[in-house]
Design a protein around this motif. Structure first.
Motif, PDB file in Angstrom:
ATOM      1  N   UNK A  62       0.826  -1.212   0.000  1.00 43.55           N
ATOM      2  CA  UNK A  62       0.000   0.000   0.000  1.00 43.55           C
ATOM      3  C   UNK A  62       0.861   1.264   0.000  1.00 43.55           C
ATOM      4  N   UNK A  63       1.917   1.266   0.805  1.00 42.51           N
ATOM      5  CA  UNK A  63       2.779   2.445   0.865  1.00 42.51           C
ATOM      6  C   UNK A  63       3.448   2.701  -0.474  1.00 42.51           C
ATOM      7  N   UNK A  64       3.990   1.668  -1.088  1.00 44.87           N
ATOM      8  CA  UNK A  64       4.676   1.865  -2.369  1.00 44.87           C
ATOM      9  C   UNK A  64       3.707   2.377  -3.432  1.00 44.87           C
ATOM     10  N   UNK A  65       2.515   1.821  -3.488  1.00 40.93           N
ATOM     11  CA  UNK A  65       1.522   2.288  -4.468  1.00 40.93           C
ATOM     12  C   UNK A  65       1.169   3.760  -4.240  1.00 40.93           C
ATOM     13  N   UNK A  66       0.901   4.121  -2.987  1.00 41.76           N
ATOM     14  CA  UNK A  66       0.514   5.506  -2.715  1.00 41.76           C
ATOM     15  C   UNK A  66       1.674   6.467  -2.937  1.00 41.76           C
ATOM     16  N   UNK A  67       2.880   6.046  -2.592  1.00 39.52           N
ATOM     17  CA  UNK A  67       4.041   6.901  -2.811  1.00 39.52           C
ATOM     18  C   UNK A  67       4.273   7.126  -4.304  1.00 39.52           C
ATOM     19  N   UNK A  68       4.177   6.083  -5.088  1.00 40.77           N
ATOM     20  CA  UNK A  68       4.353   6.230  -6.535  1.00 40.77           C
ATOM     21  C   UNK A  68       3.276   7.140  -7.112  1.00 40.77           C
ATOM     22  N   UNK A  69       2.038   6.943  -6.688  1.00 40.83           N
ATOM     23  CA  UNK A  69       0.943   7.798  -7.174  1.00 40.83           C
ATOM     24  C   UNK A  69       1.225   9.268  -6.836  1.00 40.83           C
ATOM     25  N   UNK A  70       1.695   9.523  -5.629  1.00 39.99           N
ATOM     26  CA  UNK A  70       2.006  10.900  -5.219  1.00 39.99           C
ATOM     27  C   UNK A  70       3.163  11.457  -6.035  1.00 39.99           C
ATOM     28  N   UNK A  71       4.194  10.651  -6.274  1.00 36.73           N
ATOM     29  CA  UNK A  71       5.334  11.110  -7.077  1.00 36.73           C
ATOM     30  C   UNK A  71       4.911  11.417  -8.505  1.00 36.73           C
ATOM     31  N   UNK A  72       4.054  10.594  -9.064  1.00 32.32           N
ATOM     32  CA  UNK A  72       3.564  10.862 -10.426  1.00 32.32           C
ATOM     33  C   UNK A  72       2.746  12.155 -10.460  1.00 32.32           C
ATOM     34  N   UNK A  73       1.942  12.375  -9.425  1.00 32.66           N
ATOM     35  CA  UNK A  73       1.173  13.622  -9.347  1.00 32.66           C
ATOM     36  C   UNK A  73       2.085  14.839  -9.222  1.00 32.66           C
ATOM     37  N   UNK A  74       3.218  14.676  -8.548  1.00 29.63           N
ATOM     38  CA  UNK A  74       4.155  15.779  -8.314  1.00 29.63           C
ATOM     39  C   UNK A  74       5.330  15.779  -9.296  1.00 29.63           C
ATOM     40  N   UNK A  75       5.246  14.989 -10.342  1.00 33.26           N
ATOM     41  CA  UNK A  75       6.380  14.815 -11.268  1.00 33.26           C
ATOM     42  C   UNK A  75       6.911  16.142 -11.806  1.00 33.26           C
ATOM     43  N   UNK A  76       6.024  17.032 -12.168  1.00 31.87           N
ATOM     44  CA  UNK A  76       6.475  18.325 -12.714  1.00 31.87           C
ATOM     45  C   UNK A  76       7.131  19.174 -11.630  1.00 31.87           C
ATOM     46  N   UNK A  77       6.526  19.225 -10.462  1.00 31.99           N
ATOM     47  CA  UNK A  77       7.077  19.993  -9.339  1.00 31.99           C
ATOM     48  C   UNK A  77       8.452  19.469  -8.939  1.00 31.99           C
ATOM     49  N   UNK A  78       8.611  18.155  -8.961  1.00 26.27           N
ATOM     50  CA  UNK A  78       9.872  17.534  -8.551  1.00 26.27           C
ATOM     51  C   UNK A  78      10.895  17.485  -9.686  1.00 26.27           C
ATOM     52  N   UNK A  79      10.482  17.895 -10.869  1.00 26.23           N
ATOM     53  CA  UNK A  79      11.355  17.893 -12.050  1.00 26.23           C
ATOM     54  C   UNK A  79      11.830  16.486 -12.404  1.00 26.23           C
ATOM     55  N   UNK A  80      10.897  15.524 -12.344  1.00 27.27           N
ATOM     56  CA  UNK A  80      11.239  14.163 -12.738  1.00 27.27           C
ATOM     57  C   UNK A  80      11.376  14.097 -14.252  1.00 27.27           C
ATOM     58  N   UNK A  81      12.325  13.318 -14.722  1.00 27.81           N
ATOM     59  CA  UNK A  81      12.530  13.136 -16.154  1.00 27.81           C
ATOM     60  C   UNK A  81      11.555  12.086 -16.679  1.00 27.81           C
ATOM     61  N   UNK A  82      11.378  12.081 -17.983  1.00 29.63           N
ATOM     62  CA  UNK A  82      10.439  11.159 -18.612  1.00 29.63           C
ATOM     63  C   UNK A  82      10.756   9.706 -18.271  1.00 29.63           C
ATOM     64  N   UNK A  83      12.024   9.325 -18.287  1.00 28.28           N
ATOM     65  CA  UNK A  83      12.371   7.933 -17.979  1.00 28.28           C
ATOM     66  C   UNK A  83      12.017   7.572 -16.531  1.00 28.28           C
ATOM     67  N   UNK A  84      12.092   8.539 -15.621  1.00 25.97           N
ATOM     68  CA  UNK A  84      11.708   8.286 -14.232  1.00 25.97           C
ATOM     69  C   UNK A  84      10.198   8.112 -14.119  1.00 25.97           C
ATOM     70  N   UNK A  85       9.451   8.945 -14.821  1.00 23.75           N
ATOM     71  CA  UNK A  85       7.990   8.828 -14.820  1.00 23.75           C
ATOM     72  C   UNK A  85       7.582   7.486 -15.421  1.00 23.75           C
ATOM     73  N   UNK A  86       8.225   7.109 -16.515  1.00 20.99           N
ATOM     74  CA  UNK A  86       7.911   5.817 -17.136  1.00 20.99           C
ATOM     75  C   UNK A  86       8.274   4.658 -16.213  1.00 20.99           C
TER      76      UNK A  86
END
Length: 181
Positions: A124-148
């Motif tokens: 549950x934690x990993x799923x929710x953390x990933x969902x939050x990171x994907x939601x914040x991808x632009x704010x965190x400046x994640x690269x496309x390969x990280x999002x993928x």
């Protein structure tokens, strides 16, 4: 250098294994940014730096076990006031009167996940953390390969049953995990 992802974890004192799982999950994610993980201070440790870390965090994780004790309430209130993105977990266990009161006053109005084992918590934690990171991808400046990579990991988690975490020690306290950038 890019700013690390800041995570603050408030947890009941007895949840050392769950805090360990948080560190393990974070370390395995396909994200090159570093991480700064802070936890509820131990008895005798200064509170002010922890409250500052709550306000600076990108994500706030709250894990309720048997007890709801100081300084959990101060951290919770600070996170609410700062409007932090919250990931809330409640262990299916006997709760102290203070924890039961928190559940009746806060828990019903806050979206939370109930877990009964380390395996279900990890999943549950990993799923929710990933969902939050994907939601914040632009704010965190994640690269496309990280999002993928995160999206692929999320798909794996959705298709798999929770597995028991390896028993390892060392990540249950505050930490900084260096990124590749």
């Amino acid at each position: 250098m890019a700013e690390p992802i800041r995570l603050f974890v408030t947890s009941s004192p007895e949840l050392e294994a769950e805090r360990e799982v948080v560190g393990q999950v974070v370390a395995r994610l396909p994200v090159r940014l570093g991480w700064e993980i802070r936890h509820t201070p131990r008895p005798g440790e200064a509170l002010a730096p922890a409250l500052e870390a709550v306000e600076a965090a990108h994500l706030y994780v709250f894990i309720l076990g048997m007890d709801y004790s100081a300084p959990m309430g101060l951290e919770w209130t600070r996170a609410l006031r700062a409007r932090k993105r919250m990931l809330v977990f409640v262990k299916d266990t006997a709760h102290s009167p203070a924890a039961a009161l928190w559940l009746s006053e806060q828990g019903e109005g806050i979206e939370h996940t109930v877990f009964d084992s380390l395996a279900t918590f990890r999943h549950a934690f990993e799923r929710q953390l990933i969902r939050a990171l994907l939601d914040l991808a632009e704010t965190l400046h994640l690269h496309l390969d990280e999002v993928e990579g995160l999206a692929a990991r999320m798909k794996e988690l959705e298709e798999a049953a929770p597995e028991a975490p390896a028993v390892a020690r060392g990540a249950e306290r505050s930490a900084i995990i260096l990124g590749e950038r």
